[in-house]
Each structure stands twice: as C-alpha cells, then as structure tokens.
Design a protein around this motif. Structure first.
Motif, short mmCIF file in Angstrom:
data_model
loop_
_atom_site.label_atom_id
_atom_site.label_comp_id
_atom_site.label_asym_id
_atom_site.label_seq_id
_atom_site.Cartn_x
_atom_site.Cartn_y
_atom_site.Cartn_z
N UNK A 112 0.80 -1.23 0.00
CA UNK A 112 0.00 0.00 0.00
C UNK A 112 0.83 1.28 0.00
N UNK A 113 1.98 1.28 0.67
CA UNK A 113 2.78 2.50 0.74
C UNK A 113 3.62 2.74 -0.52
N UNK A 114 3.47 1.90 -1.53
CA UNK A 114 4.16 2.09 -2.82
C UNK A 114 3.43 3.06 -3.74
N UNK A 115 2.30 3.59 -3.32
CA UNK A 115 1.46 4.41 -4.19
C UNK A 115 2.21 5.60 -4.79
N UNK A 125 2.70 6.78 -8.72
CA UNK A 125 2.28 8.10 -9.17
C UNK A 125 3.41 8.74 -10.00
N UNK A 126 4.66 8.56 -9.56
CA UNK A 126 5.81 9.04 -10.33
C UNK A 126 5.92 8.31 -11.67
N UNK A 127 5.66 7.00 -11.67
CA UNK A 127 5.74 6.22 -12.90
C UNK A 127 4.72 6.73 -13.93
N UNK A 128 3.57 7.16 -13.46
CA UNK A 128 2.52 7.65 -14.38
C UNK A 128 3.03 8.85 -15.18
N UNK A 160 -5.58 12.31 -15.80
CA UNK A 160 -4.89 12.54 -14.52
C UNK A 160 -5.64 11.88 -13.36
N UNK A 161 -4.87 11.35 -12.40
CA UNK A 161 -5.46 10.74 -11.21
C UNK A 161 -4.95 11.46 -9.98
N UNK A 162 -5.77 11.44 -8.96
CA UNK A 162 -5.39 12.08 -7.70
C UNK A 162 -4.44 11.17 -6.92
N UNK A 163 -3.76 11.76 -5.94
CA UNK A 163 -2.91 10.98 -5.05
C UNK A 163 -3.75 9.91 -4.35
N UNK A 164 -4.96 10.26 -3.95
CA UNK A 164 -5.84 9.28 -3.28
C UNK A 164 -6.18 8.13 -4.23
N UNK A 165 -6.33 8.44 -5.53
CA UNK A 165 -6.59 7.39 -6.51
C UNK A 165 -5.45 6.39 -6.58
N UNK A 166 -4.20 6.89 -6.57
CA UNK A 166 -3.05 5.99 -6.58
C UNK A 166 -2.95 5.21 -5.27
N UNK A 207 11.85 0.62 -8.84
CA UNK A 207 12.35 1.24 -10.07
C UNK A 207 11.42 0.98 -11.25
N UNK A 208 10.38 0.19 -11.05
CA UNK A 208 9.46 -0.07 -12.15
C UNK A 208 8.42 -1.10 -11.76
N UNK A 209 7.72 -1.56 -12.78
CA UNK A 209 6.69 -2.59 -12.56
C UNK A 209 6.62 -3.49 -13.79
N UNK A 210 6.07 -4.66 -13.59
CA UNK A 210 5.88 -5.61 -14.67
C UNK A 210 4.55 -6.30 -14.42
N UNK A 211 3.83 -6.60 -15.48
CA UNK A 211 2.53 -7.22 -15.28
C UNK A 211 2.06 -8.00 -16.49
N UNK A 212 1.08 -8.82 -16.25
CA UNK A 212 0.38 -9.58 -17.29
C UNK A 212 -1.09 -9.25 -17.12
#
Length: 109
Positions: free
Chosen positions: A17-20, A24-27, A40-46, A76-81
């Motif tokens: 949860x604290x990675x939000x 937000x920086x990655x966006x 754009x998304x709010x900090x609360x959204x992230x 430093x990043x993310x990866x997903x499927x």
C-alpha cells in the motif's frame, strides 16, 4: 540467487500500500512516452489502487509486480500480465507490460 524472483540487481515482489507514490511518479514517465493516454489521477486514486493491488490475489495469469532495486530497496518499475485469455479460450494470449522508471537503468544511458 536465493529465489526465482530475485536477481543480482532487482527483485520482483508484490505491491505494498505505501508504494502508491512510486506508481504516481511512474505515471508521469508513462505520459512522456506518448503511447498511452490516461486521464490525470489524484494521489488518493493511486493510494487506493496500491491498497487494492496489495490485497489482490492472482489467478496465475494476470498480475502486477513491483520491480525493486536489490541494493537500495527502491521501486524502479513494474511488470505485469493483463487480459489473459488462457482460462476462457485455452490459448496463452495475454497483454503484458513492463516499465523501468529509473532512467539511469535504461539501455544506452
């Protein structure tokens, strides 16, 4: 190497949860790439998204993981499927994503 998920430089791990704020920086970096338009998304959204990801269970084919630098513990990043059709169609078609936000780690830098 002690785990399939940990290499010499990075570790793949679940989102906390604290990675939000990292996401937000990655966006901002994704927006600069120009290939994906997100409103754009709010900090609360992230923050809400990160909490949901931390509690989410994987179906085995769809997941999002944080890429963490082993030396610093910094994300430093993310990866997903995403959007896997294996269960529905029996094929292994899926949408995948990867983002390395640490510009110093980009090839050619």
């Amino acid at each position: 190497m002690t785990s399939l998920w940990t290499g010499r430089r990075v570790r793949l791990r679940g989102i906390e949860p604290d990675n939000w704020s990292a996401f937000m920086r990655f966006a901002v970096d994704e927006e600069r790439l120009g290939d994906l338009l997100q409103p754009p998304r709010s900090a609360e959204g992230f923050h809400t998204w990160a909490k949901e990801q931390a509690a989410a269970t994987s179906d085995g084919d769809c997941f999002v993981l944080a890429i963490e630098a082993v030396g610093t513990g910094k994300i430093v990043g993310s990866i997903g499927s995403h959007h896997s059709d294996r269960v529905r169609t029996g094929s292994s078609t899926a949408s995948r994503s990867a983002l390395i936000s640490n510009k110093a780690a980009w090839p050619g830098r």
